[in-house]
Motif scaffolding. Structure first.
Motif, PDB file in Angstrom:
ATOM      1  N   ARG A 164       0.826  -1.124  -0.006  1.00 42.29           N
ATOM      2  CA  ARG A 164      -0.056   0.006  -0.112  1.00 42.29           C
ATOM      3  C   ARG A 164       0.774   1.301   0.124  1.00 42.29           C
ATOM      4  O   ARG A 164       0.634   2.143  -0.747  1.00 42.29           O
ATOM      5  N   ALA A 165       1.847   1.058   0.745  1.00 43.41           N
ATOM      6  CA  ALA A 165       2.807   2.450   0.775  1.00 43.41           C
ATOM      7  C   ALA A 165       3.496   2.585  -0.471  1.00 43.41           C
ATOM      8  O   ALA A 165       3.598   4.017  -1.080  1.00 43.41           O
ATOM      9  N   LEU A 166       3.790   1.654  -1.251  1.00 43.76           N
ATOM     10  CA  LEU A 166       4.262   1.720  -2.580  1.00 43.76           C
ATOM     11  C   LEU A 166       3.502   2.208  -3.536  1.00 43.76           C
ATOM     12  O   LEU A 166       3.803   3.208  -4.502  1.00 43.76           O
ATOM     13  N   LYS A 200       1.916   7.332  -6.705  1.00 44.20           N
ATOM     14  CA  LYS A 200       0.920   8.435  -6.812  1.00 44.20           C
ATOM     15  C   LYS A 200       1.173   9.807  -6.378  1.00 44.20           C
ATOM     16  O   LYS A 200       0.667  10.769  -6.866  1.00 44.20           O
ATOM     17  N   THR A 201       2.051   9.697  -5.221  1.00 43.15           N
ATOM     18  CA  THR A 201       2.199  11.030  -4.608  1.00 43.15           C
ATOM     19  C   THR A 201       3.615  11.442  -4.620  1.00 43.15           C
ATOM     20  O   THR A 201       3.886  12.715  -4.376  1.00 43.15           O
ATOM     21  N   GLY A 202       4.466  10.706  -5.096  1.00 46.16           N
ATOM     22  CA  GLY A 202       5.977  11.086  -5.049  1.00 46.16           C
ATOM     23  C   GLY A 202       6.621  11.014  -3.861  1.00 46.16           C
ATOM     24  O   GLY A 202       7.545  11.487  -3.436  1.00 46.16           O
ATOM     25  N   ALA A 203       5.949  10.508  -2.772  1.00 47.38           N
ATOM     26  CA  ALA A 203       6.447  10.430  -1.385  1.00 47.38           C
ATOM     27  C   ALA A 203       7.562   9.569  -1.283  1.00 47.38           C
ATOM     28  O   ALA A 203       7.930   8.424  -1.955  1.00 47.38           O
ATOM     29  N   GLN A 245       9.861  -6.453  -4.219  1.00 47.95           N
ATOM     30  CA  GLN A 245       8.628  -5.835  -4.889  1.00 47.95           C
ATOM     31  C   GLN A 245       8.732  -5.210  -6.171  1.00 47.95           C
ATOM     32  O   GLN A 245       7.699  -5.018  -6.909  1.00 47.95           O
ATOM     33  N   GLU A 246       9.914  -5.189  -6.653  1.00 49.30           N
ATOM     34  CA  GLU A 246      10.319  -4.725  -8.027  1.00 49.30           C
ATOM     35  C   GLU A 246       9.772  -3.468  -8.220  1.00 49.30           C
ATOM     36  O   GLU A 246       9.096  -3.472  -9.169  1.00 49.30           O
ATOM     37  N   SER A 247       9.979  -2.714  -7.390  1.00 51.65           N
ATOM     38  CA  SER A 247       9.530  -1.330  -7.600  1.00 51.65           C
ATOM     39  C   SER A 247      10.773  -0.387  -7.686  1.00 51.65           C
ATOM     40  O   SER A 247      11.902  -0.547  -7.082  1.00 51.65           O
ATOM     41  N   ASP A 248      10.678   0.711  -8.424  1.00 49.83           N
ATOM     42  CA  ASP A 248      11.758   1.761  -8.555  1.00 49.83           C
ATOM     43  C   ASP A 248      11.781   2.610  -7.482  1.00 49.83           C
ATOM     44  O   ASP A 248      12.735   3.630  -7.470  1.00 49.83           O
ATOM     45  N   ILE A 249      10.882   2.620  -6.530  1.00 51.32           N
ATOM     46  CA  ILE A 249      10.987   3.794  -5.572  1.00 51.32           C
ATOM     47  C   ILE A 249      12.027   3.281  -4.432  1.00 51.32           C
ATOM     48  O   ILE A 249      11.782   2.139  -4.223  1.00 51.32           O
TER      49      ILE A 249
END
Length: 309
Positions: free
Chosen positions: A23-25, A30-33, A79-83
């Motif tokens: 959920r955080a990701l 969506k927010t750039g946080a 999670q394979e996320s770029d964040i």
């Protein structure tokens, strides 16, 4: 619009998946946080090992922290996320204090934590740590279940439009604004729900001439008028405003179920200082009956009893 700069997500060792991190990701995308992933480690036996010196105990704690840090990092990498996610591991016996202090130190805009499923796989269980967070964290606390937030979902804000208390009125505005922002973020629909009580049966017994039905209609009309005034301030569709008779914990839970709400936004403290706390009664009962994600929001001016050391 939601303006999250920093999100603190709590990693839970007792869960096979990490819905809070997911959920955080999602929110960060969506927010750039920025995201800080916190794991609280503690083993009381390490503190009680009298045969070890303080340096040896410290070395053991550091070894655990290093191991848990790598464990959390592996979860983040999976999670394979770029964040970018900052991993933090704290050694502290009271989870909620470590979470709140870390959130304050990192200037987090929201804390995200997973709630646990009960045996029936429908209801959820809120742990003592969950309750401490919702009562004492100065920033909103988002308790999530292991499910996706689909587009066009329903966001439900529990308001108390019948109040004459200005602090509650300001909290109503804040809850509605947040619900509207989440609906915009998730391309969903805002719904407002307000519960009002029936007259006590004892009144009709003690005062035979008391017109119970007229009283009920008068109370209903008052809440409808107040809801109309409130929704107009935020351009909420009248079809999405629900004023129903009953206890808040019953009305809000029933409406959340009927709407299949993805998220319920609720105020968790009605007063500050020495005044009565809303979380001690109504809000706590409502939260305990919900089977969806819950965003617990404090009124402006709330001061947490937890302090940075």
């Amino acid at each position: 619009m939601i303006n999250y700069n920093t999100i603190l997500v709590v990693i839970d060792n007792d869960l096979s998946t990490q819905p809070a991190l997911s959920r955080a990701l999602e929110l960060a995308a969506k927010t750039g946080a920025q995201i800080t992933a916190l794991y609280v480690a503690y083993d009381f036996s390490y503190e009680m090992t009298t045969m070890l010196s303080s340096n040896e105990r410290e070395a053991m704690r550091n070894a655990v922290i290093k191991d848990r840090t790598q464990w959390v990092q592996d979860i983040v990498d999976s999670q394979e996320s770029d964040i970018d996610v900052e991993v933090v591991v704290k050694w502290e016996s009271r989870d909620f204090e470590a979470i709140i202090r870390t959130a304050m130190a990192h200037h987090a805009d929201v804390i995200i934590k997973a709630s646990q499923k009960a045996d029936d796989l429908v209801s959820v269980i809120f742990t003592p740590t969950d309750w401490h967070l919702m009562r004492k964290a100065p920033m909103p606390v988002l308790m999530v279940k292991d499910h996706a937030w689909p587009p066009q979902g329903n966001i439900l804000a529990a308001v108390n439009v019948g109040t004459e208390d200005q602090e509650h009125a300001r909290l109503n505005d804040k809850l509605t604004e947040i619900a509207r922002d989440y609906a915009t973020l998730l391309t969903g629909t805002v719904h407002l729900v307000n519960a009002y009580p029936r007259a006590p049966i004892s009144i009709a017994i003690e005062i035979p001439e008391f017109d119970t039905e007229a009283y009920h209609q008068s109370v209903h009309n008052h809440h409808m008028q107040e809801m109309t005034a409130h929704r107009k301030k935020f351009s909420i569709d009248p079809q999405c405003c629900h004023v129903e008779e009953g206890l808040p914990e019953q009305v809000v839970a029933r409406k959340a179920h009927e709407l299949d709400a993805e998220l319920v936004v609720i105020g968790t403290v009605g007063r500050v200082g020495l005044s009565a706390a809303f979380i001690g009664n109504t809000a706590e009962h409502v939260i305990d009956t919900l089977h969806c994600d819950v965003l617990a929001v404090k009124p402006d001016g709330f001061e947490s009893p937890i302090r940075l050391v």
